[in-house]
Design a protein around this motif. Sequence first.
Motif, mmCIF file in Angstrom:
data_model
loop_
_atom_site.group_PDB
_atom_site.id
_atom_site.type_symbol
_atom_site.label_atom_id
_atom_site.label_comp_id
_atom_site.label_asym_id
_atom_site.label_seq_id
_atom_site.Cartn_x
_atom_site.Cartn_y
_atom_site.Cartn_z
ATOM 1 N N LYS A 134 0.848 -1.185 0.000
ATOM 2 C CA LYS A 134 0.000 0.000 0.000
ATOM 3 C C LYS A 134 0.886 1.238 0.000
ATOM 4 O O LYS A 134 1.833 1.316 0.770
ATOM 5 C CB LYS A 134 -0.916 0.000 1.220
ATOM 6 N N GLN A 135 0.564 2.187 -0.901
ATOM 7 C CA GLN A 135 1.315 3.437 -0.949
ATOM 8 C C GLN A 135 0.348 4.610 -0.974
ATOM 9 O O GLN A 135 -0.782 4.493 -1.441
ATOM 10 C CB GLN A 135 2.209 3.489 -2.183
ATOM 11 N N GLU A 136 0.843 5.753 -0.482
ATOM 12 C CA GLU A 136 0.033 6.963 -0.411
ATOM 13 C C GLU A 136 0.742 8.079 -1.175
ATOM 14 O O GLU A 136 1.953 8.233 -1.073
ATOM 15 C CB GLU A 136 -0.152 7.353 1.057
ATOM 16 N N ALA A 150 -5.823 16.350 -1.031
ATOM 17 C CA ALA A 150 -6.355 15.135 -1.656
ATOM 18 C C ALA A 150 -5.250 14.084 -1.644
ATOM 19 O O ALA A 150 -4.153 14.314 -2.148
ATOM 20 C CB ALA A 150 -6.821 15.410 -3.078
ATOM 21 N N ILE A 151 -5.561 12.964 -1.067
ATOM 22 C CA ILE A 151 -4.612 11.862 -0.942
ATOM 23 C C ILE A 151 -5.066 10.712 -1.833
ATOM 24 O O ILE A 151 -6.254 10.365 -1.868
ATOM 25 C CB ILE A 151 -4.529 11.365 0.522
ATOM 26 N N GLU A 191 -3.284 0.355 -3.394
ATOM 27 C CA GLU A 191 -3.061 -0.895 -2.669
ATOM 28 C C GLU A 191 -3.187 -2.068 -3.618
ATOM 29 O O GLU A 191 -4.102 -2.099 -4.459
ATOM 30 C CB GLU A 191 -4.103 -1.017 -1.537
ATOM 31 N N LEU A 192 -2.297 -3.022 -3.499
ATOM 32 C CA LEU A 192 -2.373 -4.240 -4.292
ATOM 33 C C LEU A 192 -3.268 -5.246 -3.567
ATOM 34 O O LEU A 192 -3.071 -5.506 -2.383
ATOM 35 C CB LEU A 192 -0.977 -4.852 -4.487
ATOM 36 N N ILE A 193 -4.243 -5.781 -4.295
ATOM 37 C CA ILE A 193 -5.136 -6.789 -3.714
ATOM 38 C C ILE A 193 -5.277 -7.943 -4.703
ATOM 39 O O ILE A 193 -5.018 -7.772 -5.902
ATOM 40 C CB ILE A 193 -6.525 -6.208 -3.382
#
Length: 95
Positions: free
Chosen positions: A4-6, A84-85, A89-91
């Motif tokens: 997960k990255q932001e 705004a973020i 995420e890899l799922i």
Amino acid sequence: MKKKQEFKLIEGEFTPQDAKEVLTNLYSSKINFHTMKNFSANERFGKNDEVAARKIPKLKESLAIISSIIQKADEKNKTLVITAIINVELIPVKK
């Protein structure tokens, strides 16, 4: 890549005019994306893309609310702080 990255898409103070331009362009792009996706589904399969059809009115409603906030800021000679973020995420793939 981390699971997960932001990412910060928007962060700062904006005049009402700049806020209107940035947010209107962002929302218009998303509305256009879903409109084209829905159009494509109609052309290819003869039916709406259910996800796109649900998202378009919600995006338009959000844009109307944001436009109202920006108008009030302009009337009161205020600036707007906008953040705004984007979370990525890899799922696993749904089957």
